[in-house]
Write a protein that holds these residues in place. Structure first.
Motif, PDB file in Angstrom:
ATOM      1  N   LEU A  74       0.831  -1.206   0.000  1.00 14.19           N
ATOM      2  CA  LEU A  74       0.000   0.000   0.000  1.00 14.19           C
ATOM      3  C   LEU A  74       0.861   1.250   0.000  1.00 14.19           C
ATOM      4  O   LEU A  74       0.542   2.239  -0.667  1.00 14.19           O
ATOM      5  N   THR A 108      -2.158   5.191   4.430  1.00 14.17           N
ATOM      6  CA  THR A 108      -3.380   4.533   3.951  1.00 14.17           C
ATOM      7  C   THR A 108      -4.537   5.522   3.825  1.00 14.17           C
ATOM      8  O   THR A 108      -4.526   6.604   4.417  1.00 14.17           O
ATOM      9  N   ALA A 246      -8.438  -0.809   3.196  1.00 17.58           N
ATOM     10  CA  ALA A 246      -7.856   0.514   2.963  1.00 17.58           C
ATOM     11  C   ALA A 246      -7.107   0.503   1.643  1.00 17.58           C
ATOM     12  O   ALA A 246      -6.730  -0.552   1.131  1.00 17.58           O
TER      13      ALA A 246
END
Length: 316
Positions: A74, A108, A246
């Protein structure tokens, strides 16, 4: 994780001006092995969300490191909505225990909270232990001989066992596993004496291979009402590890809205609700704003818990 680690991901055709999101498949990264309870429920969720998005949601597993291996992905992914991940409790704990290059809040964009899990302390059905007190008594008489398996260093089961044993001055051998299925088979076969994990243990308990000594929720479960909670046993511990989804930091609001709406519909789909119930889970929905607030509160609470147990890493 260096950028080279993402080189094997499918390359995407460039979006043209005016293309609506999504115009290609989305990857949902799951930080647990394929085949476990969380993996199975998320795969169904992804399939149901695909129908609302008009694009396939592909599930990719990145197991290991106590459920934190999706965070580097991420952190390095483009903020375009095509890479999202499950956010398990360990990602809010790991930075306080060891040095990592990512931050679960800073790196995130929260989409939605999904559910929480039922944790249990289990022994083989052949074990003579019928209660936690039996287990503690045995460990007291044989210091350092008790073997306890969890789903990884720094996970909720690991910290709970540290607290339970530490309060009593008892020692044990910690045996971490990457996945619930492998771990539960090891407990059932007697390779380790005790297993602590989330609701992937359900088939083994229902099939008579494991005995559930205690659960960790606020109340006894409907599925296994015979098992007391740690709270009612006087240990003062409640753990459910809520989790959600997320994306990378900086996702545009319009993309957040599309992803949130599709996964919210999938979350409440009767088929998904029934799949959660197989593992004694329930829907615990929070939208982006409320989930973001919960993430920040969890991050702060995990710092306090790690410091209380003496597990905090030295300051840099």
């Amino acid at each position: 994780m260096p950028w080279a680690a993402l080189a094997g991901l499918p390359s995407a055709a460039r979006a043209q001006p005016g293309d609506a999101f999504p115009h290609r498949p989305i990857t949902l990264w799951v930080p647990w092995p394929a085949g476990g309870a969380t993996d199975q429920t998320l795969r169904l969720l992804a399939d149901l969300a695909s129908r609302h998005l008009g694009q396939k949601v592909l599930v990719d597993n990145r197991a290991g490191a106590g459920g934190t291996l999706c965070m580097p992905i991420l952190q390095q992914a483009a903020p375009d909505g095509y890479h999202i991940a499950q956010m398990p409790q360990p990602v809010f704990r790991a930075p306080w225990i060891q040095k990592v290059m990512w931050d679960p809040v800073r790196d995130t964009t929260p989409l939605l909270q999904l559910s929480g899990v039922t944790f249990g302390i289990l022994v083989p059905t052949a074990s003579p232990w019928r209660s936690l007190e039996d287990l503690f008594q045995w460990a007291r008489q044989r210091p350092g001989e008790l073997t306890v398996s969890t789903n990884g260093v720094g996970t909720t089961p690991h910290l709970v066992m540290e607290e339970l044993m530490g309060r009593r001055g008892l020692s044990y051998v910690h045996v971490p596993y990457k996945g619930t299925s492998e771990q539960m088979l090891a407990v059932a076969s007697g390779q380790v004496m005790v297993g602590i994990n989330s609701n992937g243990f359900a088939p083994h308990v229902d099939g008579g291979r494991l005995r559930l000594l205690a659960t960790m929720g606020e109340h006894r479960t409907r599925r296994w009402p015979q098992a007391p909670t740690l709270k009612e046993l006087g240990h003062g511990i409640v753990a459910a590890s809520p989790y959600g989804l997320a994306g990378p930091a900086g996702l545009p609001p319009a993309v957040v809205r599309v992803l949130h709406d599709a996964f919210r519909q999938a979350l409440h789909d009767p088929a998904h609700v029934a799949e959660l119930a197989r593992y004694d889970q329930e829907v615990a929905y929070l939208g982006p704003e409320d989930y973001g607030r919960a993430m920040r509160e969890t991050y702060a609470a995990e710092k306090r818990a790690v410091e209380r147990l003496g597990l905090a890493r030295p300051p840099a």
